[in-house]
Scaffold this motif. Structure first.
Motif, short mmCIF file in Angstrom:
data_model
loop_
_atom_site.label_atom_id
_atom_site.label_comp_id
_atom_site.label_asym_id
_atom_site.label_seq_id
_atom_site.Cartn_x
_atom_site.Cartn_y
_atom_site.Cartn_z
N GLU A 134 0.84 -1.20 0.00
CA GLU A 134 0.00 0.00 0.00
C GLU A 134 0.88 1.25 0.00
OE1 GLU A 134 -3.69 2.05 2.49
OE2 GLU A 134 -2.91 0.09 3.08
N ASP A 135 0.65 2.11 -0.98
CA ASP A 135 1.38 3.38 -1.12
C ASP A 135 2.90 3.14 -1.15
OD1 ASP A 135 -1.01 4.68 -1.14
OD2 ASP A 135 -0.91 5.33 0.94
N LEU A 136 3.30 2.18 -1.98
CA LEU A 136 4.72 1.83 -2.09
C LEU A 136 5.48 2.89 -2.90
CD1 LEU A 136 7.10 -0.28 -1.94
CD2 LEU A 136 6.20 -1.21 -4.09
N GLN A 137 6.67 3.23 -2.43
CA GLN A 137 7.61 4.06 -3.16
C GLN A 137 8.99 3.42 -3.04
OE1 GLN A 137 7.24 8.42 -2.54
NE2 GLN A 137 5.66 7.91 -1.05
N LEU A 138 9.74 3.42 -4.14
CA LEU A 138 11.04 2.76 -4.14
C LEU A 138 11.97 3.46 -5.12
CD1 LEU A 138 11.79 -1.01 -4.13
CD2 LEU A 138 12.72 0.36 -5.99
N LYS A 139 13.25 3.57 -4.74
CA LYS A 139 14.23 4.22 -5.61
C LYS A 139 15.58 3.56 -5.43
CE LYS A 139 16.02 8.81 -6.87
NZ LYS A 139 17.46 8.45 -6.89
N TYR A 140 16.13 3.03 -6.52
CA TYR A 140 17.48 2.49 -6.48
C TYR A 140 18.48 3.63 -6.35
CZ TYR A 140 16.03 -2.21 -7.89
OH TYR A 140 15.47 -3.45 -7.93
N PRO A 141 19.55 3.46 -5.58
CA PRO A 141 20.58 4.50 -5.48
C PRO A 141 21.12 4.86 -6.87
CG PRO A 141 20.95 2.80 -3.83
CD PRO A 141 19.85 2.30 -4.72
N GLY A 142 21.08 6.14 -7.19
CA GLY A 142 21.57 6.59 -8.49
C GLY A 142 20.59 6.38 -9.62
N LYS A 168 3.06 2.44 3.21
CA LYS A 168 2.13 2.61 4.34
C LYS A 168 1.89 1.28 5.03
CE LYS A 168 -2.53 4.30 5.40
NZ LYS A 168 -3.79 4.90 4.82
N GLU A 169 1.80 0.21 4.24
CA GLU A 169 1.61 -1.13 4.81
C GLU A 169 2.09 -2.17 3.81
OE1 GLU A 169 -1.87 -4.05 6.71
OE2 GLU A 169 -2.41 -2.10 5.85
N THR A 170 2.71 -3.23 4.33
CA THR A 170 3.09 -4.36 3.49
C THR A 170 2.72 -5.66 4.19
OG1 THR A 170 5.33 -4.53 4.41
CG2 THR A 170 5.06 -3.13 2.47
N VAL A 171 2.20 -6.59 3.41
CA VAL A 171 1.95 -7.96 3.87
C VAL A 171 2.63 -8.88 2.88
CG1 VAL A 171 0.23 -9.73 4.33
CG2 VAL A 171 -0.26 -7.34 4.93
N THR A 172 3.54 -9.71 3.35
CA THR A 172 4.26 -10.62 2.46
C THR A 172 4.15 -12.04 3.01
OG1 THR A 172 6.34 -10.21 3.65
CG2 THR A 172 5.90 -8.87 1.68
N PRO A 173 4.25 -13.05 2.15
CA PRO A 173 4.05 -14.44 2.58
C PRO A 173 5.21 -14.97 3.41
CG PRO A 173 4.65 -14.37 0.28
CD PRO A 173 4.46 -12.95 0.69
N ILE A 174 4.92 -15.93 4.26
CA ILE A 174 5.95 -16.58 5.08
C ILE A 174 6.63 -17.70 4.29
CG2 ILE A 174 6.37 -17.93 7.16
CD1 ILE A 174 4.01 -16.44 8.45
N SER A 175 5.83 -18.50 3.59
CA SER A 175 6.35 -19.63 2.81
C SER A 175 6.30 -19.30 1.33
CB SER A 175 5.51 -20.87 3.10
OG SER A 175 5.83 -21.93 2.21
N TRP A 176 7.47 -19.13 0.72
CA TRP A 176 7.50 -18.75 -0.69
C TRP A 176 8.76 -19.28 -1.36
CZ3 TRP A 176 11.72 -15.71 -1.85
CH2 TRP A 176 12.29 -15.00 -0.79
N GLY A 177 8.69 -19.41 -2.69
CA GLY A 177 9.83 -19.79 -3.50
C GLY A 177 9.95 -18.83 -4.67
#
Length: 492
Positions: free
Chosen positions: A8-16, A66-75
């Protein structure tokens, strides 16, 4: 169904780098099968890494949400299979996974055999060095290692990018056969085989914004203009492109006085003392496009490496009429299957300029040529980025651009279109056609039957380490129409 993933309301920026995902919101319910589409560089792989918590849990990338939900068991199956192996041998890699699942040692051999069979990785000896596998064989092993975990959620980042068509079909059939309750999130360019499997499509634009999200039937019925705008593969895009382009599959005309650029006679390539590729007698002329097809592990990449003298060879090999004592690197361009193998600088601009700087060319000449290739390969906005920060499709385009900066007479290409969206695939093929018409000989490994049919003058079929058959373009088109023949040469 319960919500298993939420951003929810994700923002992301790689350095450079530029910012991705401006106030991005996406949720996935338990058991959903979701296909994420978007142009090369739109952030699809990054999105999978955030959804799995690899970012920022393992990869420290600046991120806000604002919020993240991610799985516990994943591949997770990566685009580059080498990036996920922990052990040097095939059986050890799978045993490592099984040990972590507390599988008893005496049960492991049978479990390992079953996993290899599931993904169609047929080996005489399970204790085979991973480094000796072809790219496609490595990808099958990576998929097997993830399936061994029996995860609740599967993240698949172009899992069949390096596979031959038969292997692609086999892997998707395997994935379709797993537990229906599993959640599966897929990034894939080759969509035809999974449209009957996924339920939902999420479409990203170049900035990583969601421009469409809905049931597969709705997207394919109502959003084709949008998919075309962003260069996203969809059923029928090849047919549309070929209708708009001038007739292809024209047979290369060899004049009687034309000097061959490459001649091979009883030519053999070795790894150690073992024969890996054999060519009885072949001649390649300037301005000719040769497509090399065959199953994973047949010896296609090894053939290119032999022509570059990267491995030991025996037999007659002449270049422009002269026996090859050493490869004239200034006249041959080579693109590896894995583009990272050839990166030597810390920016896209300098990577393309590198060969010219070695020759101490004038700066204005370097700038003119580099800027031209940046424009040609849609890399202008990335010229200050480190090559390793690019998407797989962008890395592939950079590897081709850096290989042709010195305008070679021969161009060796190992699957240059994998990981590309449709726009960049067609742009690259058109540019290669221009190179061919300018007299450059193109020798290209591909798993894409339509490239072999519509662009190559001749098609070489590699099987069990030998160039077994050769077709002219129209002959190959005819053969490819017969599914039995397709299966026989690994291009189903």
């Amino acid at each position: 169904m319960d919500q298993i993933i939420l951003l929810e309301d994700l923002q992301l920026k790689y350095p450079g780098g530029r910012q991705l995902f401006h106030d991005f919101t996406l949720s996935v319910k338990k058991g959903e099968k979701v296909l994420i589409l978007g142009p090369s560089g739109s952030g699809k792989s990054t999105l999978l890494q955030v959804m799995s918590s690899l970012i920022p849990g393992v990869l420290e990338v600046p991120m806000l949400a604002k919020e993240t939900v991610t799985p516990i068991s994943w591949g997770y199956v990566f685009q580059d299979p080498d990036s996920q192996f922990c052990m040097p041998y095939v059986d050890e890699e799978l045993a490592f996974v099984l040990e972590n699942l507390a599988v008893q040692r005496e049960e492991m051999p049978e479990r390992i055999c079953r996993l290899l069979e599931l993904v169609g990785l047929d080996l005489e000896d399970m204790h085979t060095s991973i480094g000796k596998l072809s790219g496609g064989m490595k990808q099958r092993l990576a998929i097997a290692s993830v399936l061994a975990m029996e995860p609740e959620v599967l993240f698949l980042d172009e899992p069949t990018a390096m596979l031959d068509p038969e292997g692609t079909h086999q892997v998707w059939e395997t994935i379709k056969g797993i537990d229906e309750e599993k959640t599966v999130i897929i990034v894939e360019h080759k969509v035809d085989l999974i449209l009957d499997y996924v339920e939902r499509i999420v479409v990203l634009d170049e900035e990583g914004c969601i421009v469409a999200d809905g049931p597969i039937s709705s997207i394919l019925q109502n959003q084709i203009p949008l998919l075309k705008k962003y260069g996203i593969w969809y059923p029928g895009v090849w047919e549309e492109y070929l209708e708009e382009r001038e007739p292809a599959c024209e047979v290369f005309s060899i004049s009687s006085n034309q000097i061959p650029i490459i001649t091979l006679d009883e030519f053999t390539g070795y790894r150690g003392k073992e024969k890996k590729i054999e060519v009885e007698k072949k001649v390649i002329h300037s301005g000719e496009w040769i497509a090399i097809v065959g199953e994973n592990g047949a010896g296609k990449s090894t053939l290119l490496e032999s022509l570059m003298q990267l491995i030991k060879t025996k037999g007659a090999y002449t270049f422009d009429g002269e026996p090859v004592q050493r490869i004239p690197f200034e006249r041959i361009g080579f693109v590896f299957q894995n583009p990272e193998f050839q990166f030597v600088t810390s920016s896209v601009y300098e990577e393309i300029a590198y060969a010219l700087r070695l020759e101490k060319r004038k700066e204005e000449e370097i700038e003119r040529q580099v800027e031209g290739l940046l424009h040609r390969f849609q890399l202008e906005h990335l010229k200050t980025r480190h090559p390793y920060q690019l998407s797989m499709g962008q890395k592939r385009r950079l590897s081709v651009a850096s290989a042709v900066i010195k305008q070679p007479d021969v161009l060796l290409l190992d699957e240059p279109t994998f990981g590309q969206d449709s726009k960049n695939t067609f742009r690259m093929l058109e540019w290669l056609s221009e190179m061919k018409h300018a007299g450059v000989a193109i020798i290209m490994v591909t798993h894409d039957l339509r490239i072999a049919e519509n662009f190559a003058d001749r098609v070489w079929v590699v099987e069990d380490g030998k160039v077994k058959e050769e077709f002219l373009g129209k002959e190959f088109c005819s053969k490819a129409g017969n599914r039995r023949e397709q299966h026989a040469i690994g291009i189903t």
